[in-house]
Scaffold this active site. Sequence first.
Site, PDB file in Angstrom:
ATOM      1  N   ASP A 199      -8.105   3.884   0.959  1.00 20.44           N
ATOM      2  CA  ASP A 199      -7.199   4.288   2.026  1.00 20.44           C
ATOM      3  C   ASP A 199      -8.026   4.747   3.239  1.00 20.44           C
ATOM      4  OD1 ASP A 199      -5.369   5.462   3.637  1.00 20.44           O
ATOM      5  OD2 ASP A 199      -4.542   6.803   2.106  1.00 20.44           O
ATOM      6  N   CYS A 227       0.863  -1.189   0.000  1.00 17.47           N
ATOM      7  CA  CYS A 227       0.000   0.000   0.000  1.00 17.47           C
ATOM      8  C   CYS A 227       0.896   1.235   0.000  1.00 17.47           C
ATOM      9  CB  CYS A 227      -0.989  -0.021   1.164  1.00 17.47           C
ATOM     10  SG  CYS A 227      -0.247   0.063   2.808  1.00 17.47           S
ATOM     11  N   ARG A 240      -3.410  -0.558   5.449  1.00 16.62           N
ATOM     12  CA  ARG A 240      -3.974  -1.652   4.656  1.00 16.62           C
ATOM     13  C   ARG A 240      -3.046  -2.850   4.505  1.00 16.62           C
ATOM     14  NH1 ARG A 240      -5.195   2.131  -0.334  1.00 16.62           N
ATOM     15  NH2 ARG A 240      -3.311   3.040   0.566  1.00 16.62           N
TER      16      ARG A 240
HETATM   17  P1  4NP Z   1      -1.837   2.864   4.069  1.00 19.38           P
HETATM   18  O1  4NP Z   1      -2.492   4.212   4.642  1.00 19.38           O
HETATM   19  O2  4NP Z   1      -1.268   3.213   2.727  1.00 19.38           O
HETATM   20  O3  4NP Z   1      -2.986   1.929   4.002  1.00 19.38           O
HETATM   21  O4  4NP Z   1      -0.773   2.443   5.073  1.00 19.38           O
HETATM   22  C1  4NP Z   1      -1.817   5.425   4.730  1.00 19.38           C
HETATM   23  C2  4NP Z   1      -0.868   5.622   5.706  1.00 19.38           C
HETATM   24  C3  4NP Z   1      -0.240   6.843   5.819  1.00 19.38           C
HETATM   25  C4  4NP Z   1      -0.550   7.857   4.930  1.00 19.38           C
HETATM   26  C5  4NP Z   1      -1.488   7.646   3.950  1.00 19.38           C
HETATM   27  C6  4NP Z   1      -2.118   6.424   3.842  1.00 19.38           C
HETATM   28  N1  4NP Z   1       0.087   9.102   5.060  1.00 19.38           N
HETATM   29  O5  4NP Z   1      -0.291  10.034   4.298  1.00 19.38           O
HETATM   30  O6  4NP Z   1       0.979   9.270   5.887  1.00 19.38           O
END
Ligand code: 4NP
Length: 152
Positions: free
Chosen positions: A118, A3, A9
């Site tokens: 997300d 991800c 995720r």
């Molecule tokens: P992930 O979610 O991609 O599912 O781990 C996110 C985690 C952090 C961020 C965005 C999405 N961020 O902008 O820091």
Amino acid sequence: MVCLGNICRSPLAEGIARHLIAKRGLDWRVDSAGTIDWHQGSPPDKRSIEVGKGHQIDISGLRARKITSAELDHWDMIITMDAQNYQDVKRMNPEALEHKLHMIMNFLYPGQNRPVPDPYYGGKKDFEDVCQMLFDACNAMLDELQTARKSV
Ligand code: 4NP
């Protein structure tokens, strides 16, 4: 399992896939990573840990990391959560990834390129929805892989 941040995720996808793989008596390996390094070394988001716990899946020991181009050869399959992750990984090595890069929801809804949204800026319900989608998609993926294996 890939991800963006490797805290919401993909750690959950790793935990769920590992759980379902063990339940099927398989010995396949799973790992997860992000396309960015902003959370390098951090545990998964508390909300992902909580939702995993609700299914007896403990992901609290995982630590975020960024995917490396060196590992692209190592894995038989690289599974992304959304189209942005897919494009970001594909750009690292378009030829080598031609046949092994997938978006996870396509195992459930072939060809539709649906994302696992997300949940970072969302609430508990968003994490629960993500968890359910990942359970369903991982089961569909394992069904497909086990069937493919039996036929070779
Ligand atoms: P992930 O979610 O991609 O599912 O781990 C996110 C985690 C952090 C961020 C965005 C999405 N961020 O902008 O820091």
